[in-house]
Design a protein around this motif. Structure first.
Motif, PDB file in Angstrom:
ATOM      1  N   ASP A  90     -18.597  -0.833  -6.603  1.00 15.99           N
ATOM      2  CA  ASP A  90     -19.064   0.389  -5.936  1.00 15.99           C
ATOM      3  C   ASP A  90     -18.541   1.649  -6.611  1.00 15.99           C
ATOM      4  O   ASP A  90     -18.691   2.737  -6.067  1.00 15.99           O
ATOM      5  CB  ASP A  90     -18.613   0.356  -4.476  1.00 15.99           C
ATOM      6  CG  ASP A  90     -17.096   0.255  -4.361  1.00 15.99           C
ATOM      7  OD1 ASP A  90     -16.448  -0.139  -5.354  1.00 15.99           O
ATOM      8  OD2 ASP A  90     -16.549   0.563  -3.294  1.00 15.99           O
ATOM      9  N   CYS A  98       0.854  -1.184   0.000  1.00 12.65           N
ATOM     10  CA  CYS A  98       0.000   0.000   0.000  1.00 12.65           C
ATOM     11  C   CYS A  98       0.890   1.235   0.000  1.00 12.65           C
ATOM     12  O   CYS A  98       1.865   1.301   0.748  1.00 12.65           O
ATOM     13  CB  CYS A  98      -0.905   0.031   1.222  1.00 12.65           C
ATOM     14  SG  CYS A  98      -2.014   1.454   1.206  1.00 12.65           S
ATOM     15  N   ALA A 102     -12.653 -10.181   1.635  1.00 16.34           N
ATOM     16  CA  ALA A 102     -11.897  -8.981   2.014  1.00 16.34           C
ATOM     17  C   ALA A 102     -10.845  -8.625   0.969  1.00 16.34           C
ATOM     18  O   ALA A 102     -10.382  -7.486   0.911  1.00 16.34           O
ATOM     19  CB  ALA A 102     -11.225  -9.190   3.368  1.00 16.34           C
TER      20      ALA A 102
HETATM   21  N1  LIG Z   1     -12.450  -1.880  -4.869  1.00 18.60           N
HETATM   22  C1  LIG Z   1     -11.343  -1.480  -4.231  1.00 18.60           C
HETATM   23  N2  LIG Z   1     -10.170  -2.071  -4.531  1.00 18.60           N
HETATM   24  C2  LIG Z   1      -9.042  -1.687  -3.893  1.00 18.60           C
HETATM   25  C3  LIG Z   1      -9.070  -0.666  -2.921  1.00 18.60           C
HETATM   26  C4  LIG Z   1     -10.322  -0.067  -2.617  1.00 18.60           C
HETATM   27  O1  LIG Z   1     -10.437   0.837  -1.785  1.00 18.60           O
HETATM   28  N3  LIG Z   1     -11.433  -0.507  -3.293  1.00 18.60           N
HETATM   29  N4  LIG Z   1      -7.904  -0.294  -2.296  1.00 18.60           N
HETATM   30  C5  LIG Z   1      -6.651  -0.569  -2.995  1.00 18.60           C
HETATM   31  C6  LIG Z   1      -5.487  -0.371  -2.169  1.00 18.60           C
HETATM   32  S1  LIG Z   1      -5.146   1.234  -1.710  1.00 18.60           S
HETATM   33  C7  LIG Z   1      -4.628  -1.390  -1.845  1.00 18.60           C
HETATM   34  S2  LIG Z   1      -3.164  -1.080  -1.075  1.00 18.60           S
HETATM   35  C8  LIG Z   1      -4.965  -2.794  -2.181  1.00 18.60           C
HETATM   36  C9  LIG Z   1      -4.890  -3.654  -0.950  1.00 18.60           C
HETATM   37  O2  LIG Z   1      -5.232  -4.976  -1.258  1.00 18.60           O
HETATM   38  P1  LIG Z   1      -5.488  -5.988  -0.061  1.00 18.60           P
HETATM   39  O3  LIG Z   1      -6.515  -5.364   0.846  1.00 18.60           O
HETATM   40  O4  LIG Z   1      -5.951  -7.259  -0.684  1.00 18.60           O
HETATM   41  O5  LIG Z   1      -4.174  -6.154   0.645  1.00 18.60           O
HETATM   42  O6  LIG Z   1      -6.278  -2.900  -2.710  1.00 18.60           O
HETATM   43  C10 LIG Z   1      -6.609  -1.934  -3.657  1.00 18.60           C
HETATM   44  N5  LIG Z   1      -7.880  -2.296  -4.230  1.00 18.60           N
END
Ligand SMILES: Nc1nc2c(c(=O)[nH]1)N[C@H]1C(S)=C(S)[C@@H](COP(=O)(O)O)O[C@H]1N2
Ligand SMILES: [Mo]
Length: 520
Positions: A330, A288, A362
């Motif tokens: 979403d 991240c 998740a």
């Molecule tokens: N739909 C969706 N996908 C997302 C996000 C989100 O807020 N919504 N966050 C992203 C971010 S900032 C990161 S760092 C990664 C984290 O994946 P993980 O939760 O499987 O580790 O997912 C990404 N995919």
């Protein structure tokens, strides 16, 4: 409704708070029991996340971090209760106008939750309207009842000797307690049910075996050091970051992925169709962008999925397309340059499995993008429902207008896992160990410095691939005293990790992870 004039602000505030709290509690219980019913607190929290002001990115990123999500939910609940107390005070004058204004205030709060709920694709709009009506009705009922009891109590108190048993007072207190306890209990039960539902493992079969499996882990891929981060992080332990307050649980049967925009033929792929494609398997380390130096928002797993390339070929990506945007159910988006995939060894996946199991909710069930070498916020769309081909100029994905960089290659980084900060150690040989990553360049060297000493090279585990992290180890001859341990990594292009400390915003933290220990 009239003649309920209540003189005490405190009693009126209590009546308002209990009326609002009762409605919130009951709504939470309904949300916990009936799938598709909205939790007003969660929906308003989601609205705040969606409409966060530009410049709030630091705040919100920390709110979106795993541990801070409950903070937002609780803050929304407290704000709702305080506003309800205020509306109770407004209603206490007993005039028709004040009473109507207070009810309109509750109505406006309810409407806000309703509008928020309409934005949530997992909420049934009819259920949302039902919950809105029930909540408003309950608020009205509790508020009028408590205000009437409070007014009675004040009236009697004014006209009676203090020694007489004050039944009206007991009735007010008794009713308040009943409403308060019921609100707390239903709110708590509803919350627990919601969290339990969000956490339940997906009752989904494992996706089919890959056509191309990742090679077995090389000999020496893992170092045997107590306390070091495991080479592959289990699904349950994998960091989680996203804008969802609860875990969305999508239905694979109704799921569809569309590929649209600058393509010759837009396509739609169902879950069975996706699983029927030749699945590829690959270890990828993802981080991240908001991970601090030494932080744990990074992980490595074995991902299985269709090649993004294959899907883009099916749709016929047009030559003018310069950006690939992944969009989730979403409306959340992440985008990265098409040129990132031009390198032949960067195999981006539409992942359906993680460490051999169906993607956990998740982490994006039914499918998510995994793009080696990029921070999650520009690439790793979870709960993927659309891939749009566009240009870099034409579209900015979710985090870009909020101040984060358009491009997000993962920076070379390293972390000390052992010893931990402030550890008290015995003099002698001490293992200093951790992980280092530079996907998808690969790590060529890790060095450790003790205090102002020379940089000592660490032993590295045999890398799985350039897209994954390595473990490293230095056996330190520790002498008595306080010491600072620092680590730095060099990637396979020869670039040393950036030393100058920098916050995560706008494109990833820099600096050397430093751990202070005491040796005696
Ligand atoms: N739909 C969706 N996908 C997302 C996000 C989100 O807020 N919504 N966050 C992203 C971010 S900032 C990161 S760092 C990664 C984290 O994946 P993980 O939760 O499987 O580790 O997912 C990404 N995919
Ligand atoms: Mo992220």
């Amino acid at each position: 409704m009239l003649q309920m004039r209540v003189r005490s602000r405190l009693l009126a505030a209590a009546a308002g708070l209990l009326a609002g709290g009762f409605a919130l509690g009951v709504a939470e219980l309904i949300a916990g029991v009936v799938p598709g019913a909205p939790s007003p607190v969660t929906e308003i929290g989601a609205l705040l996340i969606a409409f966060q002001p530009r410049g709030a990115e630091q705040l919100v990123v920390s709110v979106l971090g795993k541990a801070d999500k409950p903070v937002l939910t609780v803050a929304v609940a407290i704000a709702g209760l305080l506003l309800s107390a205020g509306l109770g005070i407004l209603a206490r004058a007993g005039t028709r106008f004040r009473w109507a204004t207070a009810l309109a205030g509750f109505g406006a709060l309810g409407l806000l939750a309703l509008v928020a709920a309409f934005r949530d694709p997992l909420v049934d709009p009819m259920l949302a309207i039902g919950v809105f009506a029930v909540s408003l009705g309950l608020t009205w009922w509790v508020l009028s009842r408590l205000l009437r009891l409070a007014a009675n109590f004040e009236e009697r108190r004014a006209g009676r000797p203090a020694e007489m048993p004050d039944w009206s007072r007991r009735r007010f207190i008794g009713n308040s307690l009943t409403f308060g306890v019921t609100a707390l209990a239903s709110g708590a039960i509803g919350r627990v049910l919601l969290e339990v539902r969000a956490r339940e493992a997906a009752a989904v079969e494992q996706p089919p075996a890959p056509v191309e499996t990742a090679p077995p882990l090389p000999a020496g891929a893992s170092l045997d050091v107590p306390g070091i981060t495991p080479l592959v992080i289990q699904n349950a332990d994998f960091y989680r970051i996203d804008t969802q307050l609860l875990t969305p649980r999508l239905d694979a049967a109704g799921w569809k992925l569309t590929v649209t925009g600058m393509v010759d033929h837009p396509i739609t792929i169902t879950y069975p169709q996706l699983l029927a494609m030749p699945l590829h398997e690959e270890y990828i380390t993802i981080q991240c962008v908001s991970n601090e130096v030494g932080g744990d928002l990074v992980g490595n797993a074995l991902w299985r999925g269709a090649r993004l390339r294959d899907v883009l070929d099916m749709a016929g990506m047009q030559p003018g397309a310069t950006q690939i945007v992944g969009r989730s159910f979403d409306g959340w988006t992440a985008g990265f340059p098409t040129s990132w995939l031009a390198e032949s060894d960067r195999e981006a996946l539409i992942a359906v499995a993680m460490n051999g199991q169906a993607l956990p909710p998740a982490h994006g069930f039914p499918a998510r993008l995994m793009v080696p070498g990029l921070y999650g916020y520009v690439s790793a769309t979870k709960w993927l429902t659309n891939i749009e081909l566009t240009t870099l100029e034409a579209f900015d994905a979710y985090w870009v207008p909020l101040g984060w960089s358009k491009l997000g290659p993962i920076k070379t980084a390293s972390r000390i896992d052992v010893p931990t900060v402030g550890a008290r150690l015995n003099a002698g040989t001490v293992p200093v160990a951790g992980v280092a990553w530079a996907p998808d360049r690969g790590i060529s060297k890790v060095e450790v410095q003790v205090d102002d000493g020379a940089w000592q090279p660490a032993d590295l585990s045999t890398p799985i691939s350039k897209t994954t992290w390595v473990q490293w180890l230095v056996r330190w001859q520790a002498s008595a005293g306080d010491h600072q341990l620092r680590v730095r990594a060099t990637d396979e292009t020869g670039q040393v990790q950036v030393e100058e400390p920098h916050d995560p915003a706008p494109n990833g933290a820099t600096g050397y992870h430093t751990v202070g220990v005491t040796v005696s």
